[in-house]
Enzyme design. Structure first.
Site, PDB file in Angstrom:
ATOM      1  N   ASP A 270      -1.434  -4.260  -0.793  1.00  0.00           N
ATOM      2  CA  ASP A 270      -1.928  -2.888  -0.373  1.00  0.00           C
ATOM      3  C   ASP A 270      -3.443  -2.497  -0.481  1.00  0.00           C
ATOM      4  O   ASP A 270      -3.790  -1.399  -0.701  1.00  0.00           O
ATOM      5  CB  ASP A 270      -1.187  -1.794  -1.277  1.00  0.00           C
ATOM      6  CG  ASP A 270       0.046  -1.351  -0.716  1.00  0.00           C
ATOM      7  OD1 ASP A 270       0.264  -1.805   0.387  1.00  0.00           O
ATOM      8  OD2 ASP A 270       0.684  -0.332  -0.924  1.00  0.00           O
ATOM      9  N   ASP A 423      10.446   2.361 -10.898  1.00  0.00           N
ATOM     10  CA  ASP A 423      11.456   1.619 -11.676  1.00  0.00           C
ATOM     11  C   ASP A 423      12.352   2.316 -12.385  1.00  0.00           C
ATOM     12  O   ASP A 423      13.771   1.980 -12.485  1.00  0.00           O
ATOM     13  CB  ASP A 423      10.317   0.711 -12.576  1.00  0.00           C
ATOM     14  CG  ASP A 423       9.457   1.554 -13.235  1.00  0.00           C
ATOM     15  OD1 ASP A 423       9.504   2.660 -13.325  1.00  0.00           O
ATOM     16  OD2 ASP A 423       8.713   0.882 -13.923  1.00  0.00           O
TER      17      ASP A 423
END
Length: 696
Positions: A270, A423
């Protein structure tokens, strides 16, 4: 190092160090005198000594001179530190006068104003108390000691200053005291509950060690003739402008010991810097030319941070051919046998959705900041994750160094971009869908700790604002989920409220707000066990998983209280969905682990190619590029050490605590004074960025 003062200790041990000093005397009866041993016993050379003879005047003079020299050395060392501190402070203000985290920065401005208001009130109260002491007005509340004894009214006492002071004493005893006592009792209750939770976790860890409980693999599935069928594994390495560590993370993933046709590496880049993109593409191309099944993916629209990156990668058509996916952040270097230690746990266990490995840190001894981080994270993995994994089959996914069953991800809704703790989000949703987790405490993956306070502070803000934001989003799902009431209570009360909300709340409120206020409102004094004994015991329990850190128990306690202002601010931001609750800043890496981690792999043959063989096969231009990149890394690290900051909230709290420490001297509160003094100094050092890699 300056010599010590040579003071005697009551238990009779001689703790003086250094080389004994030999002094020649003119008296023939004392030819050689050795000073520096117990009782300064004289030793003769060639001349018999009269045991009953006393020391001469010249001997005593030499001993006194040596003691004076040692004392002068200690004073010189203290003076050197005191002289250097203002210089370091002046450098901070010259370099970062406009880089502070003040109210104009848009983050934490309300908390900063609150701290400034408390500081102003504490300075005013201290000035009033000093004036009262100078005038002899400071007397105990006689009506509290002897209820029937009349106290003169304010109008009966001459002097407006005296009247104002007596009014202040009456007002704080009747009104402010009650508010502080209510808040202190609430914080003490939360403090005790949280301490009991820590104690239970430690007892659970002790039971696991005693009974040797851990997840085990039946037999050796990789022995010759076992017929083990290697499943298809997808390896993902999400990164964003990871200039310092991209090479080592890709190299470590490519050296995984697994059949080449059974795993695929996705480098999910990214990066917004085109030069970094080109470097990563080149690294992927080199490994691809040597037979590694690796691809490079770059998103055009970089939305959703890491969650968006992983979601985009999982949408590829070829992902349906893979059964498991393992994720490694850019600074993580797994050992070649990582997949062999984790994947077999899924065999014959269809309800298992996640296998999480432990983190290990290559730079834990780099500076004081990394040592203190290591204490926290060792407790997190050794105690929290292991106990929850053994007894509950649930814990928060750490975002990296874990293997997921792809079916578990799909059944739980996949990666969502609604929070910065993607997460923890997927772990909670998988738990609500009935999937079980396993934590492997003996499987360690090397990674890197933040070495500067600025990087650590940003990381902690994300780690504490994200869970509160997630709690708002998934509370209804937890209540309506088809799981047992015990699991619901564990998620809401323990996992979120107690361990994510209560800890930063009471730590900041009790030690940074209420305790200083009690110095100016002595009618609402905090007991000593709250200030000293229980916090020390809890710090002792936290350090148990890392016994080498026992010398740092006091700095650890002080630093954790110092970090409470950042954690409290982050918790409030996430809970009330303020602007900084959805903010992701990539933690700055130094790349120190590259040489330490990859060098042991140079001699190991992994799937037909080693790092040493790979580098030998590189063209000369490639080696030149690698050397240039290393030089650029060193240049970036050198320049980064100059970017010191000044943190205004921490500085404001340091002045508040030091002001309260001054007030505690007037009331002769010993333990309160020392705690406030050391805690104020701790806030001062952190506020001036005098901790971590940037100490100069």
């Amino acid at each position: 190092m300056a010599p010590g003062l040579g003071l005697a200790y009551p238990w009779g041990r001689d703790v003086r160090r250094g080389t004994p000093v030999v002094v020649t005397m003119e008296n023939p009866n004392y030819s050689v005198v050795e000073v520096g041993r117990p009782e300064a016993e004289a030793l003769q050379v060639g001349v018999p000594m009269d045991k009953g003879r006393g020391r001469s005047a010249k001997q005593i003079t030499w001993v006194l001179l040596l003691r004076a020299h040692r004392a002068a050395g200690c004073l010189a060392s203290i003076a050197a530190v005191a002289w250097a501190l203002p210089t370091a402070v002046a450098k901070r203000f010259r370099r970062t006068a406009v880089a502070g985290d003040g109210p104009g920065s848009g983050q934490g401005w309300l908390l900063y104003r609150f701290i400034k208001g408390l500081l102003a009130l504490s300075l005013l109260a201290l000035a009033m108390e000093l004036a009262a002491y100078s005038k002899g007005w400071h007397l105990p509340r006689l009506d509290l000691l002897v209820p029937d004894l009349p106290v003169p009214e304010v109008v009966e006492i001459q002097g407006w200053a005296h009247s104002a002071y007596l009014f202040w004493m009456s007002f704080r005893a009747d009104y402010i005291r009650r508010l502080i006592e209510f808040l202190s009792k609430a914080c003490i209750l939360l403090f005790v509950v949280q301490s009991m939770d820590r104690l239970v976790l430690c007892l659970g860890c002790f039971w696991i060690k005693l009974k040797k409980i851990k997840p085990r693999i039946e037999g050796d599935p990789f022995r010759e003739g076992s017929g083990y069928l290697h499943p298809m594994v997808l390896v993902q390495i999400p990164m964003c402008n990871e200039k310092e560590v991209y090479q080592q993370s890709i190299s470590a993933a490519c050296l995984l010991d697994w059949p080449r046709d059974k795993f695929l590496i996705q480098v999910l880049d990214d990066s917004s810097d085109e030069s970094i993109q080109m470097l990563i593409k080149e690294e992927v191309s080199k490994w691809s030319q040597h037979g590694v099944n690796i691809i490079y993916r770059h998103r055009v629209l970089r939305t959703g941070y890491k969650a968006g990156n992983l979601k985009s990668a999982m949408s590829c058509d070829y992902v349906k051919n893979y059964e498991f996916v393992t994720i490694f952040d850019a600074d993580f270097q797994p050992s070649p046998d990582f997949l062999k230690k984790t994947i077999p746990h899924f065999e014959g266990n269809p309800e298992l959705g996640l296998v999480q490995a432990r983190w290990s840190f290559v730079n834990k001894d780099e500076n004081l900041l990394t040592r203190l981080q290591n204490i926290n994270l060792c407790f997190h993995f050794e105690v929290e994750q292991q106990v929850n994994g053994v007894f509950l089959n649930f814990f928060g996914f750490n975002g990296t160094a874990g293997v997921w069953r792809i079916q578990a991800l799909e059944d739980s809704g996949g990666w969502l971009e609604r929070t910065t703790v993607e997460d923890m989000d997927i772990a909670v949703r998988a738990h609500l869908n009935g999937w079980k987790f396993i934590f492997l405490n003996d499987v360690k993956v090397l990674c890197e700790l933040p070495e500067s306070y600025e990087a650590y502070r940003k990381q902690q803000h994300r780690w504490h604002s994200g869970p509160m934001h997630l709690f708002r989003l998934c509370l209804r799902d937890i209540i309506t989920a088809k799981i047992t009431s015990w699991k619901k209570a564990n998620l809401i009360l323990l996992f979120f409220l107690l361990r994510k909300l209560v800890l930063p709340f009471y730590s900041f409120t009790l030690f940074c707000v209420i305790l200083p206020l009690t110095m100016f409102v002595p009618e609402a004094e905090l007991p000593v066990w709250v200030i000293c004994y229980v916090p020390v015991c809890m710090s002792f329990l936290n350090i148990l998983p890392s016994p080498r850190s026992f010398p740092f128990i006091v700095p650890y306690l002080l630093f954790e209280n110092t970090m409470s202002v950042t954690k409290f601010n982050a918790m409030v931001s996430g809970l009330f969905k303020l602007g900084s609750s959805y903010e992701w800043i990539v933690t700055k890496k130094s790349g120190r682990s590259s040489e330490l981690d990859l060098s042991p792999l140079a001699d190991k043959d992994t799937n037909g190619v080693t790092l040493a063989q790979f580098q030998k096969q590189l063209p000369e231009s490639g080696l030149i590029d690698i050397n240039m990149r290393k030089e650029q890394q060193e240049k970036v690290l050198h320049e980064g050490k100059k970017a010191n900051k000044i943190y205004k909230k921490e500085l404001g709290l340091s002045l508040l605590l030091l002001t309260a420490a001054t007030r505690s001297l007037l009331s002769a509160q010993g333990i309160h004074f020392y705690f406030l003094l050391f805690q104020g100094v701790s806030f001062l050092l952190v506020g001036l960025d005098l901790i971590g890699e940037q100490i100069i």
